[in-house]
Scaffold this active site. Structure first.
Site, PDB file in Angstrom:
ATOM      1  N   SER A   7      -5.741  -7.068   3.598  1.00 55.65           N
ATOM      2  CA  SER A   7      -6.278  -7.287   2.241  1.00 55.65           C
ATOM      3  C   SER A   7      -7.116  -8.561   2.236  1.00 55.65           C
ATOM      4  O   SER A   7      -6.928  -9.443   3.097  1.00 55.65           O
ATOM      5  CB  SER A   7      -5.116  -7.464   1.262  1.00 55.65           C
ATOM      6  OG  SER A   7      -5.578  -7.945   0.014  1.00 55.65           O
TER       7      SER A   7
ATOM      8  N   TYR B 230       3.377 -11.270  -0.762  1.00 52.32           N
ATOM      9  CA  TYR B 230       2.438 -10.212  -0.366  1.00 52.32           C
ATOM     10  C   TYR B 230       1.295 -10.772   0.485  1.00 52.32           C
ATOM     11  O   TYR B 230       0.953 -10.220   1.535  1.00 52.32           O
ATOM     12  CB  TYR B 230       1.894  -9.549  -1.632  1.00 52.32           C
ATOM     13  CG  TYR B 230       0.810  -8.512  -1.398  1.00 52.32           C
ATOM     14  CD1 TYR B 230       1.138  -7.213  -1.044  1.00 52.32           C
ATOM     15  CD2 TYR B 230      -0.541  -8.832  -1.547  1.00 52.32           C
ATOM     16  CE1 TYR B 230       0.143  -6.256  -0.845  1.00 52.32           C
ATOM     17  CE2 TYR B 230      -1.539  -7.888  -1.352  1.00 52.32           C
ATOM     18  CZ  TYR B 230      -1.189  -6.593  -0.998  1.00 52.32           C
ATOM     19  OH  TYR B 230      -2.167  -5.652  -0.800  1.00 52.32           O
TER      20      TYR B 230
HETATM   21  P1  NAD Z   1      -0.613   3.025  -3.514  1.00 49.85           P
HETATM   22  O1  NAD Z   1       0.507   2.595  -4.369  1.00 49.85           O
HETATM   23  O2  NAD Z   1      -1.335   4.247  -3.917  1.00 49.85           O
HETATM   24  O3  NAD Z   1      -0.148   3.187  -2.010  1.00 49.85           O
HETATM   25  C1  NAD Z   1       0.898   2.416  -1.447  1.00 49.85           C
HETATM   26  C2  NAD Z   1       1.904   3.379  -0.851  1.00 49.85           C
HETATM   27  O4  NAD Z   1       2.891   2.629  -0.130  1.00 49.85           O
HETATM   28  C3  NAD Z   1       2.695   4.192  -1.872  1.00 49.85           C
HETATM   29  O5  NAD Z   1       2.028   5.381  -2.218  1.00 49.85           O
HETATM   30  C4  NAD Z   1       3.999   4.457  -1.141  1.00 49.85           C
HETATM   31  O6  NAD Z   1       4.005   5.760  -0.619  1.00 49.85           O
HETATM   32  C5  NAD Z   1       3.997   3.477   0.019  1.00 49.85           C
HETATM   33  N1  NAD Z   1       5.241   2.713   0.073  1.00 49.85           N
HETATM   34  C6  NAD Z   1       5.576   1.591  -0.590  1.00 49.85           C
HETATM   35  N2  NAD Z   1       6.829   1.206  -0.281  1.00 49.85           N
HETATM   36  C7  NAD Z   1       7.289   2.133   0.622  1.00 49.85           C
HETATM   37  C8  NAD Z   1       8.514   2.287   1.319  1.00 49.85           C
HETATM   38  N3  NAD Z   1       9.515   1.391   1.193  1.00 49.85           N
HETATM   39  N4  NAD Z   1       8.651   3.364   2.137  1.00 49.85           N
HETATM   40  C9  NAD Z   1       7.645   4.276   2.278  1.00 49.85           C
HETATM   41  N5  NAD Z   1       6.457   4.152   1.643  1.00 49.85           N
HETATM   42  C10 NAD Z   1       6.293   3.097   0.837  1.00 49.85           C
HETATM   43  O7  NAD Z   1      -1.629   1.776  -3.463  1.00 49.85           O
HETATM   44  P2  NAD Z   1      -2.870   1.429  -2.488  1.00 49.85           P
HETATM   45  O8  NAD Z   1      -3.585   0.342  -3.170  1.00 49.85           O
HETATM   46  O9  NAD Z   1      -3.584   2.632  -2.071  1.00 49.85           O
HETATM   47  O10 NAD Z   1      -2.140   0.766  -1.235  1.00 49.85           O
HETATM   48  C11 NAD Z   1      -2.439   1.102   0.093  1.00 49.85           C
HETATM   49  C12 NAD Z   1      -2.584  -0.152   0.921  1.00 49.85           C
HETATM   50  O11 NAD Z   1      -3.755  -0.859   0.503  1.00 49.85           O
HETATM   51  C13 NAD Z   1      -1.427  -1.140   0.788  1.00 49.85           C
HETATM   52  O12 NAD Z   1      -1.093  -1.642   2.066  1.00 49.85           O
HETATM   53  C14 NAD Z   1      -2.021  -2.248  -0.059  1.00 49.85           C
HETATM   54  O13 NAD Z   1      -1.399  -3.483   0.188  1.00 49.85           O
HETATM   55  C15 NAD Z   1      -3.447  -2.225   0.415  1.00 49.85           C
HETATM   56  N6  NAD Z   1      -4.407  -2.897  -0.466  1.00 49.85           N
HETATM   57  C16 NAD Z   1      -4.668  -2.397  -1.715  1.00 49.85           C
HETATM   58  C17 NAD Z   1      -5.578  -3.057  -2.507  1.00 49.85           C
HETATM   59  C18 NAD Z   1      -5.905  -2.566  -3.888  1.00 49.85           C
HETATM   60  O14 NAD Z   1      -6.592  -3.259  -4.628  1.00 49.85           O
HETATM   61  N7  NAD Z   1      -5.448  -1.403  -4.289  1.00 49.85           N
HETATM   62  C19 NAD Z   1      -6.230  -4.220  -2.047  1.00 49.85           C
HETATM   63  C20 NAD Z   1      -5.945  -4.685  -0.775  1.00 49.85           C
HETATM   64  C21 NAD Z   1      -5.035  -4.007   0.013  1.00 49.85           C
END
Ligand code: NAD
Ligand code: MG
Length: 302
Positions: free
Chosen positions: A194, A207
Site C-alpha cells: 500500500s 496496518y
Molecule cells: P476487500 O475487503 O475487498 O478485500 C480484503 C479481503 O481480505 C477480504 O475480502 C477478505 O476475504 C480477506 N481477509 C481479511 N481477513 C481475512 C482472514 N483472516 N482470512 C481470510 N481472508 C481474509 O478490500 P481491498 O481493498 O480489495 O483489499 C485487498 C488488498 O488491498 C488488501 O491487502 C489491502 O490492504 C490492500 N489495499 C487496499 C487499498 C484500498 O484503498 N482499498 C489501498 C492499499 C492497499
C-alpha cells in the site's frame, strides 16, 4: 455499470473514465463487509475486462478473491486464460459466489476455498487444496488484508495488533512458503502492499507497518528466488473504492471524501488496478522482479 449510471453520483468533466467522484454516502458495514452492499457498487471489471490470452493455462491462487482488488484480479486472470482458486472468509460467501460464477463464465476452472488465514495449518491446507484442484500452482496473489483504524496507540489492543499482523504478514509468509513447494521456474508471486508503507496515516499504526513489511518481504524474497526463476513483485494501491474502507478501515467522514485528495480527484475502482497484476503475472514481464508497482491516482508516493 451500476456506479456509472447512479444519478446520486456526479461525474467530473475531466474524468474520461466516467467513474464516481466524492462525496460518497456514509455506509458502515461490520467486518469483513460485502462489496455487494456498497453504494455505489465498485467496478471490478465484470462488464468491461477483456482478456487476450496473456495467462493461458496458468493456475492461480488469489487470497481475498471475493471482493475488491482480489475480485478484479480473479476476473482478469480468468479472462486472460488462467484457472483460479480464491480464498475468503466464510462470511463473504455471497460475494465469493458471484466471483466463482464469473470465472466459470470465462470458461476457466473456479475453486472456492473459504477459511481464516490467521491460522498456519489452514494456510497450508489452502495451498494443498488449491494446487490439487487446479492441477498445480504457478501464480500466487497474496492480497487478503485487515485494516481497522484506531486513533491512538493507547487504544490499540494486542489482539487487534496481532490480528492485523497475522492476516497481512504471517499469512503471506505461511502461504508463500507452502506455495513454493508447488512452484517451478516461470512462477510468479504478487503481494499487495500500500502507499501506507511509504506515507503512513496516524490512524493506521498497525496496518501501515504490515504494508512496509510486505514491501520489504517482496524485495528480499525476490533476491532469494531469482536463481530459481521465480519472480516476486508487489502492488501498492492508493485509495481504491472497496469494502475494506467501509467496515472499519476509515472513519465515516473519510469515506465521504474518499479519493478526493488524489490528483485524479476520485478513488480508483478495482478494475483499474487488475491490469497491473496481469502484467506482473505474465511471462511477457520476465525480467521484472523485486519491485513495488504503484497505482494511486497521481500522487507519486512510491
Ligand atoms: P476487500 O475487503 O475487498 O478485500 C480484503 C479481503 O481480505 C477480504 O475480502 C477478505 O476475504 C480477506 N481477509 C481479511 N481477513 C481475512 C482472514 N483472516 N482470512 C481470510 N481472508 C481474509 O478490500 P481491498 O481493498 O480489495 O483489499 C485487498 C488488498 O488491498 C488488501 O491487502 C489491502 O490492504 C490492500 N489495499 C487496499 C487499498 C484500498 O484503498 N482499498 C489501498 C492499499 C492497499
Ligand atoms: Mg471481501
Amino acid at each position: 455499470m451500476d456506479s456509472i449510471n447512479n444519478p446520486k453520483h456526479t461525474t467530473n468533466q475531466t474524468n474520461t473514465e466516467n467513474y464516481p467522484v466524492p462525496p460518497f454516502p456514509h455506509q458502515k458495514q461490520p467486518f469483513p463487509g460485502l462489496a455487494g452492499k456498497m453504494e455505489p457498487r465498485p467496478d471490478h471489471g465484470e462488464k468491461s475486462y477483456q482478456g487476450s490470452g496473456r495467462l493461458n493455462g496458468r493456475k492461480a491462487l488469489i487470497t481475498g478473491g471475493d471482493s475488491g482488488i482480489g475480485r478484479a484480479v480473479a476476473i482478469a486472470f480468468a479472462r486472460e486464460g488462467a484457472d483460479v482458486a480464491i480464498n475468503y472468509l466464510p462470511a463473504e460467501e455471497e460475494d465469493a459466489r458471484e466471483v466463482i460464477a464469473l470465472i466459470k463464465e470465462a470458461g476457466r476452472k473456479a475453486v472456492a476455498i473459504p477459511g481464516d488465514i490467521r491460522d498456519e495449518t489452514f494456510c497450508q491446507q489452502l495451498v494443498e487444496q488449491a494446487s490439487e484442484a487446479l492441477g498445480g500452482l504457478d501464480l500466487l496473489v497474496n492480497n487478503a488484508g485487515r485494516q481497522q483504524f484506531c486513533e491512538s496507540i493507547e487504544d490499540l489492543t494486542t489482539e487487534a495488533f496481532d490480528a492485523t499482523f497475522k492476516t497481512n504478514v504471517y499469512a503471506m509468509f505461511w502461504i508463500t512458503k507452502a506455495a513454493l513447494k508447488k512452484m517451478s521456474r516461470g512462477a510468479a508471486i504478487i503481494n499487495t502492499t500500500s502507499v501506507q508503507a511509504y506515507e503512513p496515516s496516524e490512524i493506521l499504526l498497525d496496518y501501515a507497518q504490515t504494508k512496509a513489511a510486505i514491501a520489504t518481504f517482496t524485495k528480499s524474497l525476490a533476491k532469494q528466488l531469482g536463481p530459481k526463476g521465480i519472480r516476486v513483485n508487489a502492488v501498492a494501491p492508493g485509495p481504491y473504492w472497496t469494502v475494506l474502507q467501509c467496515c472499519g478501515g476509515q472513519p465515516q467522514e473519510k469515506i465521504e471524501q474518499f479519493g478526493a485528495s488524489a490528483p485524479l480527484g476520485r478513488p480508483g475502482q478495482p478494475a483499474e488496478i487488475a491490469p497491473l497484476y496481469v502484467t506482473l503475472a505474465s511471462s511477457e514481464n520476465s525480467y521484472a522482479s523485486g519491485q513495488v508497482w504503484c497505482s494511486d491516482g497521481g500522487t507519486g508516493t512510491v
